[in-house]
Design a protein around this motif. Structure first.
Motif, PDB file in Angstrom:
ATOM      1  N   UNK A  16      32.546  38.160  33.955  1.00 43.68           N
ATOM      2  CA  UNK A  16      32.667  39.611  34.149  1.00 43.68           C
ATOM      3  C   UNK A  16      32.538  39.990  35.623  1.00 43.68           C
ATOM      4  N   UNK A  17      31.544  39.419  36.302  1.00 39.56           N
ATOM      5  CA  UNK A  17      31.344  39.735  37.720  1.00 39.56           C
ATOM      6  C   UNK A  17      32.542  39.257  38.550  1.00 39.56           C
ATOM      7  N   UNK A  18      32.995  38.052  38.280  1.00 44.44           N
ATOM      8  CA  UNK A  18      34.170  37.536  38.991  1.00 44.44           C
ATOM      9  C   UNK A  18      35.405  38.377  38.698  1.00 44.44           C
ATOM     10  N   UNK A  19      35.438  39.003  37.518  1.00 45.80           N
ATOM     11  CA  UNK A  19      36.557  39.859  37.137  1.00 45.80           C
ATOM     12  C   UNK A  19      36.424  41.285  37.632  1.00 45.80           C
ATOM     13  N   UNK A  20      35.332  41.573  38.324  1.00 47.34           N
ATOM     14  CA  UNK A  20      35.189  42.900  38.923  1.00 47.34           C
ATOM     15  C   UNK A  20      34.087  43.774  38.368  1.00 47.34           C
ATOM     16  N   UNK A  21      33.306  43.305  37.404  1.00 45.42           N
ATOM     17  CA  UNK A  21      32.194  44.119  36.902  1.00 45.42           C
ATOM     18  C   UNK A  21      31.209  44.370  38.034  1.00 45.42           C
ATOM     19  N   UNK A  22      30.683  45.574  38.080  1.00 49.39           N
ATOM     20  CA  UNK A  22      29.801  45.995  39.165  1.00 49.39           C
ATOM     21  C   UNK A  22      28.339  45.749  38.817  1.00 49.39           C
ATOM     22  N   UNK A  23      27.696  44.745  39.434  1.00 50.59           N
ATOM     23  CA  UNK A  23      26.286  44.476  39.140  1.00 50.59           C
ATOM     24  C   UNK A  23      25.351  45.534  39.712  1.00 50.59           C
ATOM     25  N   UNK A  24      25.876  46.401  40.579  1.00 52.14           N
ATOM     26  CA  UNK A  24      25.061  47.458  41.178  1.00 52.14           C
ATOM     27  C   UNK A  24      25.329  48.827  40.551  1.00 52.14           C
ATOM     28  N   UNK A  25      26.049  48.847  39.456  1.00 54.72           N
ATOM     29  CA  UNK A  25      26.377  50.107  38.772  1.00 54.72           C
ATOM     30  C   UNK A  25      25.085  50.751  38.267  1.00 54.72           C
TER      31      UNK A  25
ATOM     32  N   UNK B 163      29.455  34.231  30.477  1.00 51.16           N
ATOM     33  CA  UNK B 163      30.157  35.500  30.264  1.00 51.16           C
ATOM     34  C   UNK B 163      29.830  36.469  31.393  1.00 51.16           C
ATOM     35  N   UNK B 164      28.568  36.525  31.799  1.00 51.04           N
ATOM     36  CA  UNK B 164      28.181  37.412  32.901  1.00 51.04           C
ATOM     37  C   UNK B 164      28.937  37.047  34.171  1.00 51.04           C
ATOM     38  N   UNK B 165      29.030  35.764  34.447  1.00 51.87           N
ATOM     39  CA  UNK B 165      29.747  35.302  35.629  1.00 51.87           C
ATOM     40  C   UNK B 165      31.228  35.679  35.545  1.00 51.87           C
TER      41      UNK B 165
ATOM     42  N   UNK C 185      27.605  49.140  30.174  1.00 48.03           N
ATOM     43  CA  UNK C 185      28.756  48.270  30.429  1.00 48.03           C
ATOM     44  C   UNK C 185      28.586  46.922  29.726  1.00 48.03           C
ATOM     45  N   UNK C 186      29.720  46.261  29.486  1.00 45.08           N
ATOM     46  CA  UNK C 186      29.689  44.977  28.772  1.00 45.08           C
ATOM     47  C   UNK C 186      28.846  43.939  29.511  1.00 45.08           C
ATOM     48  N   UNK C 187      28.690  44.075  30.803  1.00 43.24           N
ATOM     49  CA  UNK C 187      27.832  43.142  31.545  1.00 43.24           C
ATOM     50  C   UNK C 187      26.415  43.167  30.986  1.00 43.24           C
ATOM     51  N   UNK C 188      25.958  44.324  30.545  1.00 42.95           N
ATOM     52  CA  UNK C 188      24.615  44.405  29.957  1.00 42.95           C
ATOM     53  C   UNK C 188      24.527  43.663  28.626  1.00 42.95           C
ATOM     54  N   UNK C 189      25.637  43.614  27.880  1.00 42.51           N
ATOM     55  CA  UNK C 189      25.655  42.811  26.644  1.00 42.51           C
ATOM     56  C   UNK C 189      25.427  41.341  26.973  1.00 42.51           C
ATOM     57  N   UNK C 190      26.116  40.857  28.001  1.00 42.08           N
ATOM     58  CA  UNK C 190      25.962  39.458  28.406  1.00 42.08           C
ATOM     59  C   UNK C 190      24.537  39.191  28.871  1.00 42.08           C
ATOM     60  N   UNK C 191      23.946  40.154  29.582  1.00 41.45           N
ATOM     61  CA  UNK C 191      22.564  39.985  30.056  1.00 41.45           C
ATOM     62  C   UNK C 191      21.594  39.911  28.886  1.00 41.45           C
ATOM     63  N   UNK C 192      21.779  40.792  27.924  1.00 45.31           N
ATOM     64  CA  UNK C 192      20.901  40.811  26.751  1.00 45.31           C
ATOM     65  C   UNK C 192      20.978  39.495  25.978  1.00 45.31           C
ATOM     66  N   UNK C 193      22.174  38.904  25.949  1.00 43.08           N
ATOM     67  CA  UNK C 193      22.370  37.637  25.234  1.00 43.08           C
ATOM     68  C   UNK C 193      22.013  36.427  26.104  1.00 43.08           C
TER      69      UNK C 193
ATOM     70  N   UNK D 237      22.120  54.482  32.848  1.00 45.28           N
ATOM     71  CA  UNK D 237      21.452  55.727  32.460  1.00 45.28           C
ATOM     72  C   UNK D 237      19.928  55.725  32.681  1.00 45.28           C
ATOM     73  N   UNK D 238      19.295  54.554  32.618  1.00 42.51           N
ATOM     74  CA  UNK D 238      17.842  54.500  32.804  1.00 42.51           C
ATOM     75  C   UNK D 238      17.439  54.367  34.273  1.00 42.51           C
ATOM     76  N   UNK D 239      18.420  54.397  35.178  1.00 45.42           N
ATOM     77  CA  UNK D 239      18.131  54.312  36.601  1.00 45.42           C
ATOM     78  C   UNK D 239      18.120  52.903  37.165  1.00 45.42           C
ATOM     79  N   UNK D 240      18.296  51.903  36.316  1.00 45.65           N
ATOM     80  CA  UNK D 240      18.359  50.519  36.786  1.00 45.65           C
ATOM     81  C   UNK D 240      19.814  50.144  37.023  1.00 45.65           C
ATOM     82  N   UNK D 241      20.050  48.890  37.314  1.00 44.64           N
ATOM     83  CA  UNK D 241      21.400  48.340  37.453  1.00 44.64           C
ATOM     84  C   UNK D 241      21.450  47.033  36.665  1.00 44.64           C
ATOM     85  N   UNK D 242      22.637  46.516  36.390  1.00 43.52           N
ATOM     86  CA  UNK D 242      22.696  45.203  35.738  1.00 43.52           C
ATOM     87  C   UNK D 242      21.963  44.124  36.541  1.00 43.52           C
ATOM     88  N   UNK D 243      22.054  44.180  37.864  1.00 43.33           N
ATOM     89  CA  UNK D 243      21.355  43.190  38.680  1.00 43.33           C
ATOM     90  C   UNK D 243      19.845  43.302  38.498  1.00 43.33           C
TER      91      UNK D 243
END
Length: 145
Positions: free
Chosen positions: A54-63, A50-52, A37-45, A66-72
């Motif tokens: 996305x989260x305020x816009x509804x991005x799921x930090x607990x999604x 931008x991360x805030x 998800x695009x939230x991971x792009x913001x995290x990498x950068x 594929x590697x079993x982790x979450x954005x959080x």
């Protein structure tokens, strides 16, 4: 609406454009070409703004990723308090389930209670967690002060 404009805004680090795209109906969990998800792009950068947005816009930090982790989890592992704060959102406690009395994280084997210290500062084994809590081992942990 496809998410190409949202992805582009995230890559540019343009939090206002991200908000505008989300308000226009872009999906906050839009997935990029790498399957994340695009939230991971913001995290990498390390782009907290931008991360805030996305989260305020509804991005799921607990999604679940594929590697079993979450954005959080990735935000925490990244080591930036600002990123963790951005991903947690304004009211992080509202996302947490009510405590059930166990002292474990929601995945098996990740007990969180700290080992009790004796008066000498030595660490002793903590008791086994409650039955059915997902944690099945007694462990000894040394905590530095």
């Amino acid at each position: 609406m496809d998410g190409t404009e949202l992805v582009a805004a995230v890559r540019r680090g343009d939090a206002e454009a991200v908000r505008a795209r989300l308000e226009s109906g872009a999906a906050p969990d839009t997935v990029t070409d790498d399957g994340l998800p695009v939230l991971c792009l913001a995290l990498t950068a390390f782009d907290a703004g931008v991360a805030q947005a996305l989260v305020e816009g509804g991005a799921d930090p607990d999604r679940l990723l594929p590697d079993g982790t979450t954005p959080l989890v990735r935000a925490v592992e990244g080591g930036s308090p600002a990123m963790v704060e951005a991903v947690l959102g304004r009211e992080p406690r509202l996302r947490l389930p009510e405590a059930d009395g166990s002292d474990c994280w929601p995945w098996p084997g990740a007990c969180t209670s700290r080992a009790p210290r004796t008066n000498s500062g030595a660490v002793r084994a903590r008791p086994a967690p409650p039955t059915g809590s997902g944690c099945s081992t007694t462990s000894t942990t040394t905590w530095s002060s």
